[in-house]
Scaffold this motif. Structure first.
Motif, PDB file in Angstrom:
ATOM      1  N   ALA A   1       0.835  -1.205   0.000  1.00 44.16           N
ATOM      2  CA  ALA A   1       0.000   0.000   0.000  1.00 44.16           C
ATOM      3  C   ALA A   1       0.871   1.258   0.000  1.00 44.16           C
ATOM      4  N   ALA A   2       1.957   1.230   0.789  1.00 48.36           N
ATOM      5  CA  ALA A   2       2.822   2.412   0.848  1.00 48.36           C
ATOM      6  C   ALA A   2       3.466   2.671  -0.510  1.00 48.36           C
ATOM      7  N   LEU A   3       3.915   1.599  -1.155  1.00 47.81           N
ATOM      8  CA  LEU A   3       4.523   1.788  -2.476  1.00 47.81           C
ATOM      9  C   LEU A   3       3.498   2.328  -3.469  1.00 47.81           C
ATOM     10  N   ALA A   4       2.280   1.792  -3.390  1.00 44.79           N
ATOM     11  CA  ALA A   4       1.237   2.267  -4.301  1.00 44.79           C
ATOM     12  C   ALA A   4       0.978   3.753  -4.079  1.00 44.79           C
ATOM     13  N   LEU A   5       0.886   4.176  -2.811  1.00 39.20           N
ATOM     14  CA  LEU A   5       0.654   5.597  -2.521  1.00 39.20           C
ATOM     15  C   LEU A   5       1.813   6.444  -3.021  1.00 39.20           C
TER      16      LEU A   5
END
Lengths: 239, 314
Positions: B167-171
């Protein structure tokens, strides 16, 4: 008709009075030159017109409309584009991205006309075409100046403000820049030009103003001022 | 010992480092545009943490119990809480900018005034939480207990770690795309590189500043969700202090003003402090993090990737 009109404009930096009651008129379709020594208030005048500086008193109208209360970024939408002194190229953006920033206010940025305008900048300045994917910070001074002018044209200005376009440039670039300024004007863009290179600036100006310590001391058609002995002594050097 | 735990520490560090990275992006964005170190950003993060926590409460979860809800329901609840945290933190960041920084900008205040205001705002928000919620942490609400899903070189990778890292990478990718590929993002870069010229291109600087704070706040709110998933007992008034400093250190480590630097700095800091902990013991965890920062800055004063938001091509 007059496109831009300044009357009795006063501007100060803190307690230092930079402009004292400046009045000038730019007719639509003309090239108007402002000449003067360092510190005469040329750049201040430009910044006041583009909105980077506020004025203390006086009036300023563009196309008959009061400009004094209009935010700087909105003046661009009205058609006033300034090429700042020192060019103001975004160092981390490529030539193409810089041109794209020039058209920031346009809504047709994916259209054919937008691409055509980009190509037109490359026709004016073929050197930029070779460097379209090069980062702005790595261009030479002359190339940056070309890019700055090309970028300002991307907004399709009605009034182009050019602040010292010849500063620090090699002679062959200077000739090219002034030729392009005349071309741009012939295509219908009104130009207000600030220059220390008075010979060139007066040579192509329909109308010119001489600034001294924040005041307009002389004005008249460019050719007339060019022939004036006192102007020659003060600004044109021995020639 | 160090070698035994190497992969576990690496994965753990990546997961916790992702939280640093998301918070670091907020520091870096604001620094890039205003050259301001927004020390109140750690409290924006805390607002996100409480936002997530109260959403948990409002959704009917109580401290101490492990909820008996199917996985899909848990995920829906987490997403909802995360969204509330993000919106609250984002709005709080915009309000902070309006109330604390904009008046200073209007008066052309010196840079030091901004810095001291940032520190002051940080204290104010912290104390508001202390007065209203007390100085003890809120009760522990754990929606999703960590369970190993698969192993890398024998080290377990938990469901939480997968969610957080992905999720952090996607954000990050969304934020990076926004800044580099959209018109408004290009306006942000233009203001970062040359505010006066950006204005001459028709960019509304005030709006760019607002968007920058909003984006930083949104990312801090997302970080708050991941933080509370990792440390469920972490909802406390001063919970942002050390994490904020670490995230700021991560931003500097990677090169402040540089989005990819913030990501890299966060991940490296997260991993390095885990290694440090396993080499020297738990007391040395924070020491290792900051020694790493000092060490890198000695050799690369502008951080690992260097350059600012604008100037970096990436």
């Amino acid at each position: 008709m007059s496109l831009l009109e300044l009357a009795g404009v006063n501007v100060a930096y803190g307690r230092i009075q930079a402009l004292r009651g400046i009045s000038l008129t730019v007719q639509e379709g003309q090239i108007v030159s402002l000449i003067g020594a360092n510190g005469a208030g040329k750049t201040t005048t430009m910044k006041t017109i583009s909105g980077l500086l506020g004025l203390q008193s006086g009036s300023m109208t563009f196309d008959g409309e009061d400009l004094t209360k209009v935010r700087a970024d909105l003046r661009v939408r009205k058609g006033i584009c300034q090429v700042p002194e020192g060019r103001g190229i975004f160092p981390g953006m490529t030539v193409l991205e810089n041109l794209d920033m020039g058209g920031f206010v346009r809504s047709d940025r994916r259209s054919k006309e937008f691409t055509e305008d980009q190509e037109r900048a490359f026709t004016y300045f073929p050197r930029l075409a070779e460097r379209r994917n090069q980062v702005g910070g790595t261009l030479s001074g002359g190339e940056q100046q070309m890019l700055a002018i090309g970028r300002a044209l991307m907004a399709r200005p009605r009034l182009l403000l050019l602040d010292e376009p010849s500063m620090g440039l090699a002679p062959q670039f200077i000739q090219q820049i002034f030729r392009v300024i005349e071309d741009i004007n012939r295509e219908g863009v009104t130009v207000l030009l600030v220059e220390q290179n008075a010979t060139q600036a007066l040579g192509l100006a329909h109308q010119a103003y001489v600034l001294e310590t924040g005041e307009v001391t002389r004005s008249g058609p460019g050719s007339e001022l060019l022939a004036d002995p006192t102007i020659q002594d003060a600004y044109l050097g021995v020639s | 010992m160090f070698l035994d735990r190497f992969w576990a520490n690496t994965i753990n560090g990546l997961s916790y480092g992702s939280i640093y990275a998301l918070v670091a992006l907020g520091y870096t964005l604001v620094y890039g545009v205003l050259q301001l170190i927004n020390f109140a950003h750690s409290e924006i993060f805390v607002i996100g943490v409480f936002g997530v926590y109260f959403t948990f409460l409002a959704l009917g979860f109580q401290p101490g119990q492990t909820p008996n809800v199917p996985l899909a329901g848990i995920i829906a609840n987490l997403v909802l809480a995360g969204a509330v945290g993000m919106i609250l933190a984002g709005v709080a960041a915009v309000i902070l900018e309006r109330v604390a920084y904009r008046p200073l900008r209007k008066r052309n205040a010196p840079r030091l005034a901004f810095l001291i205001t940032a520190i002051g705002a940080s204290f104010v928000i912290q104390q508001v939480f202390r007065i209203t919620r007390g100085s003890n942490p809120e009760g522990t609400i754990r929606l999703l207990p960590p369970e190993p899903v698969f192993r890398i070189f024998g080290a377990p990778v938990t469901n939480l770690q997968i969610i957080i890292i992905v999720a952090a990478l996607a954000l990050f990718v969304i934020a990076d795309t926004f800044v580099n590929r959209t018109r408004l993002g290009r306006g942000v870069r233009a203001v970062a590189q040359d505010p006066a010229t950006a204005t001459l291109m028709g960019v509304n600087r005030e709006r760019v500043i607002m968007i920058t704070f909003l984006l930083g706040g949104l990312l801090a709110g997302a970080a708050a969700l991941f933080y509370l998933m990792t440390i469920p007992q972490g909802a406390v008034f001063n919970g942002g202090f050390l994490l904020g400093i670490k995230a700021f250190a991560a931003a500097v480590l990677g090169g402040i003003g540089n989005l990819r630097g913030a990501l890299l700095g966060g991940l490296i800091l997260g991993i390095a402090e885990n290694y440090g902990q396993s080499l020297f013991g738990g007391d040395w965890r924070d020491v290792v993090a900051f020694v790493l920062l000092v060490g890198v800055l000695m050799f690369r004063p502008t951080g690992i990737l260097g350059e600012s938001l604008g100037k970096a091509r990436v």
